[in-house]
Scaffold this active site. Sequence first.
Site, mmCIF file in Angstrom:
data_model
loop_
_atom_site.group_PDB
_atom_site.id
_atom_site.type_symbol
_atom_site.label_atom_id
_atom_site.label_comp_id
_atom_site.label_asym_id
_atom_site.label_seq_id
_atom_site.Cartn_x
_atom_site.Cartn_y
_atom_site.Cartn_z
ATOM 1 N N LYS A 56 0.827 -1.286 0.112
ATOM 2 C CA LYS A 56 -0.009 0.078 0.061
ATOM 3 C C LYS A 56 0.899 1.273 0.023
ATOM 4 O O LYS A 56 1.968 1.548 0.727
ATOM 5 C CB LYS A 56 -0.891 0.014 1.260
ATOM 6 C CG LYS A 56 -1.848 1.031 1.418
ATOM 7 C CD LYS A 56 -2.916 0.922 2.696
ATOM 8 C CE LYS A 56 -3.762 1.944 2.892
ATOM 9 N NZ LYS A 56 -4.489 1.548 4.202
ATOM 10 N N SER A 104 -9.483 -0.511 7.456
ATOM 11 C CA SER A 104 -8.952 -0.425 5.908
ATOM 12 C C SER A 104 -8.401 -1.597 5.321
ATOM 13 O O SER A 104 -8.071 -1.706 4.264
ATOM 14 C CB SER A 104 -7.892 0.535 5.981
ATOM 15 O OG SER A 104 -8.456 1.764 6.091
ATOM 16 N N SER A 109 -9.574 1.880 3.563
ATOM 17 C CA SER A 109 -8.644 2.781 2.600
ATOM 18 C C SER A 109 -7.631 1.909 1.618
ATOM 19 O O SER A 109 -7.214 2.257 0.677
ATOM 20 C CB SER A 109 -7.796 3.566 3.289
ATOM 21 O OG SER A 109 -6.884 3.059 4.043
HETATM 22 N N1 GLN Z 1 -12.787 4.034 6.947
HETATM 23 C C1 GLN Z 1 -11.962 4.490 8.430
HETATM 24 C C2 GLN Z 1 -11.567 5.699 8.084
HETATM 25 O O1 GLN Z 1 -11.686 6.666 7.136
HETATM 26 C C3 GLN Z 1 -10.794 3.322 8.383
HETATM 27 C C4 GLN Z 1 -9.638 3.766 7.627
HETATM 28 C C5 GLN Z 1 -8.460 2.972 7.955
HETATM 29 O O2 GLN Z 1 -8.638 1.824 8.473
HETATM 30 N N2 GLN Z 1 -7.134 3.439 7.552
HETATM 31 O O3 GLN Z 1 -10.683 6.225 9.048
#
Ligand code: GLN
Length: 469
Positions: A76, A175, A151
């Site tokens: 990532k 994410s 994400s």
């Molecule tokens: N959707 C969550 C956020 O926007 C989790 C994102 C993540 O785990 N990086 O914070």
Amino acid sequence: MVHTSIQSVQAALADGSTTTVAIVRNYLDAIAEQAHLNIYVEVYAEEAIREAIRQDEARTQGAKMGKLAGVVLSIKDVICYAGHGVSAGSRILEEFVSPYTATALQRLLDEGVIVIGRTNCDEFAMGSGNENSFYGPTRNAADVTRVPGGSSGGAAVSVQAATCLIAMGSSTGGSVRQPASFCGIYGFKPTYGRISRHGVIAYGSSFDQIGYLANNADDIALALEISAGADAYDATAPNKIVATYSKQAVETGPQSIAYFADLMESESLAPEIRNAMQATLERFRAAGHRLVPVTFSFFDYVVPAYYVLTTAEASSNLSRFDGMRYGHRSSEATDLVETYTKSRTEGFGTEVQRRILLGTFVLSSGYYDAYYGKAQKVRRLIRDQLQGILDAHDFILMPVSPSLPWPIGEQTDDPVANYLADIYTVLANLAGLPAIAVPLKAEGGLPVGYQLMADHWEEGKLLSFVRGL
Ligand code: GLN
């Protein structure tokens, strides 16, 4: 032939029915053919082939091969890899090249993993649909009009679309599990502290963890056992024994599995997901496990607590991107303060700016106790209640997300709708627990999965159970 497990790749390499170069070339072809999915920010074609040639030669000469020889990984775009760009999906780091390598990645490289490229993600990992990326959205290979989740959206599609074998992602609030589930693969986040965060671009440091997305739980177990464990660069990664998870006997005995009965009736749960959860409950029951309905009093406070705490941490973590030290610097600025404001205004996208503002507000004097202080207390209550459940049961079974992958663009103007959809995944991060998303066979429709959570440091038990399913 496309291999879908580390074991099958390594068997094919050992018996000479394929070569590392052939494997890498296959993946590079798959990436080129599916460029429309927008999975990768950058592909490391030449160096992946160079490394493949090196490994094939070493193998021919009878050298001892690493545990991940021939295994192709995507990372990532928040994972630092020396000499390679890392931008967290943001314009502010568009030109940034990392001077060092994340500890977890280095451990995989030491065992022969081949990195094929860095994957698209929401900017600074803030989002649930991969729509907040400077590089545009990644598309779900199951339906290209829909989001892959986020994400780690690019990471999920990189495995789903067979452009690599396994993906390294990061989870602050879901994410890894949520995009894995949206794309019909496995996604795992370990206990907070199990894997070093050194070299992961920080979002919410008391939540962030590296996680893996893969075709099966065996591959995750192997990647975990190699990359986990104490690290002098991360004081939150303690010196706990790391088991050889991939070699542990699979757990087939009856387990006590808690689930939130009220939640199954929740109106916000998509009917396909409710049906899938019911079917999973029945299946576990039929397999001899004890399914126990339990209650959890804090569901209404989970998302607010998560967003108060993570935006607070993000506002502090992201203050280093000031146009002076590294990253984008505005060419319009004429003095120091303008350099800060214009660089950050040009460099950060809307969602990141919104969260920095929110986080700065909840930490500001006069509001600290009302928001940040209170959210910390709520976090403790959530953690204690989950701990009580896990003291009495082996696992907690839950949905991953209340919704199916939504059409790209549908929710971009509604941040609260996006935040609320994180309800089931943020729990594990608030409490620091290990959790895995397991895919269910989708019958023609969009992918659906379920989630299992275990007690702190019990990833061995969790993975052994899922490996045995
Ligand atoms: N959707 C969550 C956020 O926007 C989790 C994102 C993540 O785990 N990086 O914070």
